[in-house]
Design a protein around this motif. Structure first.
Motif, PDB file in Angstrom:
ATOM      1  N   ASN A 114     -91.440 -23.714  26.588  1.00 52.10           N
ATOM      2  CA  ASN A 114     -92.455 -22.666  26.635  1.00 52.10           C
ATOM      3  C   ASN A 114     -92.357 -21.766  25.410  1.00 52.10           C
ATOM      4  OD1 ASN A 114     -93.374 -23.641  29.054  1.00 52.10           O
ATOM      5  ND2 ASN A 114     -92.273 -22.149  30.305  1.00 52.10           N
ATOM      6  N   LEU A 115     -91.107 -21.504  24.955  1.00 50.73           N
ATOM      7  CA  LEU A 115     -90.925 -20.679  23.774  1.00 50.73           C
ATOM      8  C   LEU A 115     -91.533 -21.362  22.555  1.00 50.73           C
ATOM      9  CD1 LEU A 115     -89.671 -18.215  22.396  1.00 50.73           C
ATOM     10  CD2 LEU A 115     -87.561 -19.520  22.140  1.00 50.73           C
ATOM     11  N   ASN A 116     -91.293 -22.651  22.420  1.00 53.79           N
ATOM     12  CA  ASN A 116     -91.851 -23.384  21.287  1.00 53.79           C
ATOM     13  C   ASN A 116     -93.378 -23.396  21.335  1.00 53.79           C
ATOM     14  OD1 ASN A 116     -89.324 -24.003  20.304  1.00 53.79           O
ATOM     15  ND2 ASN A 116     -89.188 -25.967  21.382  1.00 53.79           N
ATOM     16  N   GLU A 129     -86.519 -31.157  50.655  1.00 52.95           N
ATOM     17  CA  GLU A 129     -85.931 -30.781  49.376  1.00 52.95           C
ATOM     18  C   GLU A 129     -86.514 -31.612  48.236  1.00 52.95           C
ATOM     19  OE1 GLU A 129     -83.817 -28.292  48.786  1.00 52.95           O
ATOM     20  OE2 GLU A 129     -83.852 -27.747  50.910  1.00 52.95           O
ATOM     21  N   ILE A 130     -86.544 -31.003  47.050  1.00 52.26           N
ATOM     22  CA  ILE A 130     -86.914 -31.726  45.846  1.00 52.26           C
ATOM     23  C   ILE A 130     -85.794 -32.713  45.503  1.00 52.26           C
ATOM     24  CG2 ILE A 130     -87.267 -31.474  43.347  1.00 52.26           C
ATOM     25  CD1 ILE A 130     -89.648 -30.590  45.018  1.00 52.26           C
ATOM     26  N   ILE A 131     -86.176 -33.911  45.071  1.00 46.71           N
ATOM     27  CA  ILE A 131     -85.185 -34.861  44.546  1.00 46.71           C
ATOM     28  C   ILE A 131     -84.891 -34.429  43.114  1.00 46.71           C
ATOM     29  CG2 ILE A 131     -84.699 -37.273  43.999  1.00 46.71           C
ATOM     30  CD1 ILE A 131     -86.830 -38.044  46.092  1.00 46.71           C
ATOM     31  N   ASP A 132     -83.715 -33.864  42.901  1.00 46.06           N
ATOM     32  CA  ASP A 132     -83.388 -33.337  41.573  1.00 46.06           C
ATOM     33  C   ASP A 132     -83.258 -34.443  40.533  1.00 46.06           C
ATOM     34  OD1 ASP A 132     -82.761 -30.255  41.740  1.00 46.06           O
ATOM     35  OD2 ASP A 132     -82.012 -31.164  43.576  1.00 46.06           O
ATOM     36  N   GLN A 135     -83.798 -24.494  32.896  1.00 46.62           N
ATOM     37  CA  GLN A 135     -85.028 -24.486  33.678  1.00 46.62           C
ATOM     38  C   GLN A 135     -85.216 -25.731  34.524  1.00 46.62           C
ATOM     39  OE1 GLN A 135     -84.954 -24.926  30.392  1.00 46.62           O
ATOM     40  NE2 GLN A 135     -86.494 -26.395  29.710  1.00 46.62           N
ATOM     41  N   ILE A 136     -84.415 -26.785  34.263  1.00 41.23           N
ATOM     42  CA  ILE A 136     -84.665 -28.057  34.938  1.00 41.23           C
ATOM     43  C   ILE A 136     -83.392 -28.723  35.444  1.00 41.23           C
ATOM     44  CG2 ILE A 136     -84.485 -29.610  32.950  1.00 41.23           C
ATOM     45  CD1 ILE A 136     -87.392 -29.537  35.520  1.00 41.23           C
ATOM     46  N   ALA A 137     -82.221 -28.228  35.084  1.00 38.02           N
ATOM     47  CA  ALA A 137     -80.951 -28.869  35.445  1.00 38.02           C
ATOM     48  C   ALA A 137     -80.735 -28.888  36.951  1.00 38.02           C
ATOM     49  CB  ALA A 137     -79.790 -28.148  34.771  1.00 38.02           C
ATOM     50  N   PRO A 138     -80.107 -29.938  37.472  1.00 33.99           N
ATOM     51  CA  PRO A 138     -79.693 -29.904  38.886  1.00 33.99           C
ATOM     52  C   PRO A 138     -78.759 -28.729  39.131  1.00 33.99           C
ATOM     53  CG  PRO A 138     -79.441 -32.114  37.953  1.00 33.99           C
ATOM     54  CD  PRO A 138     -79.717 -31.190  36.806  1.00 33.99           C
ATOM     55  N   TRP A 190     -87.189 -38.606  32.108  1.00 31.75           N
ATOM     56  CA  TRP A 190     -88.222 -37.564  32.092  1.00 31.75           C
ATOM     57  C   TRP A 190     -87.776 -36.385  32.968  1.00 31.75           C
ATOM     58  CZ3 TRP A 190     -89.048 -42.718  32.965  1.00 31.75           C
ATOM     59  CH2 TRP A 190     -89.971 -43.412  32.154  1.00 31.75           C
ATOM     60  N   TYR A 191     -88.356 -35.228  32.721  1.00 30.68           N
ATOM     61  CA  TYR A 191     -88.287 -34.131  33.684  1.00 30.68           C
ATOM     62  C   TYR A 191     -89.703 -33.698  34.028  1.00 30.68           C
ATOM     63  CZ  TYR A 191     -88.802 -30.979  29.602  1.00 30.68           C
ATOM     64  OH  TYR A 191     -89.233 -30.353  28.457  1.00 30.68           O
ATOM     65  N   ASN A 192     -89.824 -33.087  35.204  1.00 29.24           N
ATOM     66  CA  ASN A 192     -91.131 -32.669  35.708  1.00 29.24           C
ATOM     67  C   ASN A 192     -91.372 -31.211  35.315  1.00 29.24           C
ATOM     68  OD1 ASN A 192     -93.427 -32.032  37.215  1.00 29.24           O
ATOM     69  ND2 ASN A 192     -92.783 -33.296  38.960  1.00 29.24           N
ATOM     70  N   ARG A 193     -92.278 -31.012  34.365  1.00 32.74           N
ATOM     71  CA  ARG A 193     -92.534 -29.644  33.884  1.00 32.74           C
ATOM     72  C   ARG A 193     -93.233 -28.785  34.933  1.00 32.74           C
ATOM     73  NH1 ARG A 193     -95.735 -33.005  30.754  1.00 32.74           N
ATOM     74  NH2 ARG A 193     -98.002 -32.822  31.039  1.00 32.74           N
ATOM     75  N   ASN A 194     -93.651 -29.387  36.041  1.00 36.44           N
ATOM     76  CA  ASN A 194     -94.229 -28.617  37.146  1.00 36.44           C
ATOM     77  C   ASN A 194     -93.158 -28.094  38.098  1.00 36.44           C
ATOM     78  OD1 ASN A 194     -96.967 -29.192  36.349  1.00 36.44           O
ATOM     79  ND2 ASN A 194     -96.715 -31.245  37.219  1.00 36.44           N
ATOM     80  N   LEU A 195     -91.899 -28.473  37.866  1.00 38.57           N
ATOM     81  CA  LEU A 195     -90.827 -28.099  38.789  1.00 38.57           C
ATOM     82  C   LEU A 195     -89.701 -27.352  38.095  1.00 38.57           C
ATOM     83  CD1 LEU A 195     -90.558 -31.309  41.039  1.00 38.57           C
ATOM     84  CD2 LEU A 195     -91.617 -29.112  41.595  1.00 38.57           C
ATOM     85  N   PHE A 196     -90.042 -26.531  37.088  1.00 39.83           N
ATOM     86  CA  PHE A 196     -89.025 -25.683  36.484  1.00 39.83           C
ATOM     87  C   PHE A 196     -88.504 -24.694  37.537  1.00 39.83           C
ATOM     88  CE2 PHE A 196     -90.833 -25.963  31.883  1.00 39.83           C
ATOM     89  CZ  PHE A 196     -90.207 -27.191  31.721  1.00 39.83           C
ATOM     90  N   HIS A 197     -87.207 -24.386  37.437  1.00 36.73           N
ATOM     91  CA  HIS A 197     -86.631 -23.373  38.319  1.00 36.73           C
ATOM     92  C   HIS A 197     -87.296 -22.021  38.047  1.00 36.73           C
ATOM     93  CE1 HIS A 197     -83.644 -26.224  39.579  1.00 36.73           C
ATOM     94  NE2 HIS A 197     -83.133 -26.337  38.365  1.00 36.73           N
ATOM     95  N   GLU A 198     -87.562 -21.285  39.090  1.00 36.15           N
ATOM     96  CA  GLU A 198     -88.212 -19.986  38.944  1.00 36.15           C
ATOM     97  C   GLU A 198     -87.323 -19.026  38.165  1.00 36.15           C
ATOM     98  OE1 GLU A 198     -89.510 -18.365  42.607  1.00 36.15           O
ATOM     99  OE2 GLU A 198     -90.738 -20.086  43.164  1.00 36.15           O
TER     100      GLU A 198
END
Length: 241
Positions: free
Chosen positions: A235-237, A128-131, A40-43, A220-228
């Motif tokens: 989210n499962l947890n 573009e988003i900075i991954d 959901q967040i990997a480059p 950190w990762y940005n939880r607002n920028l998960f891949h669609e």
């Protein structure tokens, strides 16, 4: 100090270390940056953008991110190099990261804010988003981060890796201010998934009688920028609880 050392590693199921050099006494790899590879967040290879601040003639992170499949923009005013392409996928700029555009007459460095740099490079990489945003700028992260927060540039950053530098003589009040900066980015959606101390940068914190590391690699990762449409362990947890 517990807050700086908090890793929260369960928030990312798969993380890889990119870059770094082998050091001795103790033996280990210094300078590597943790990248979350969860789907959901990997480059995304061949479609990812990386900004890397702080090179110091050590290109291993940038080169590995290029090999992964990202276009990398590297920045460091301390190397005495002009703008150039280090390789086909790594573009070097003789700029430092700060909270404003200015010229440092002491070091003869050009300093720019993240938003200014992003706007200057817009013609190259577009909107573009900075991954992955890597910041390793020897204490100046505390200058740059408040501006990144204020200008809204965090909304352009999918993952963030910083070497956080502490000071042996700083007061407890100063440490609280630094912690508040990190908490501010976490309140804006940055989820910490990694923190490790620098074992080659140890000493005594004189203001509160603590022996520990003056450097921490935090990611950190940005939880607002998960891949669609991607699967999210987080989210499962949350659903299960």
């Amino acid at each position: 100090m517990q807050y700086f050392m908090w890793s929260n590693q369960s928030s990312c199921k798969l993380q890889h270390g990119f870059g770094g050099i082998v050091l001795l006494n103790p033996s280990g790899i210094a300078g590597k940056k943790a990248v979350c590879i969860d789907s959901q967040i990997a480059p995304t290879p061949k479609k990812c953008l990386v900004y890397s601040f702080g090179i110091n003639n050590e290109w291993s992170f940038d080169e590995q991110m290029e090999s992964y499949g990202c276009e990398v923009f590297s920045f460091d005013p301390s190397m005495g190099m002009s703008h150039h392409n280090h390789s086909p996928g790594i573009h070097f700029y003789n700029w430092g990261l700060g909270d404003r555009d200015e010229y440092d007459n002491v070091f003869n460095w050009t300093i720019r804010s993240l938003s200014s740099i992003y706007n200057s490079l817009y013609a190259i990489h577009g909107n573009e988003i900075i991954d992955y945003l890597k910041i390793d700028i020897e204490n100046s992260e505390w200058i740059a981060l408040p501006d990144i927060i204020q200008t809204g540039m965090l909304s352009k950053v999918r993952q963030l890796g910083i070497e956080v530098h502490l000071n042996s003589e700083a007061s407890i009040e100063q440490y609280r201010k630094w912690a508040q900066i990190l908490r501010a980015i976490e309140k804006l959606g940055m989820t910490r998934f990694h923190s490790e101390y620098n074992p080659w940068f140890m000493g005594n914190f004189t203001e509160f009688e603590f022996w520990g590391s003056f450097g921490h690699e935090i990611s950190w990762y940005n939880r607002n920028l998960f891949h669609e449409g991607s699967f999210s362990y987080q989210n499962l947890n949350m659903k299960n609880t």
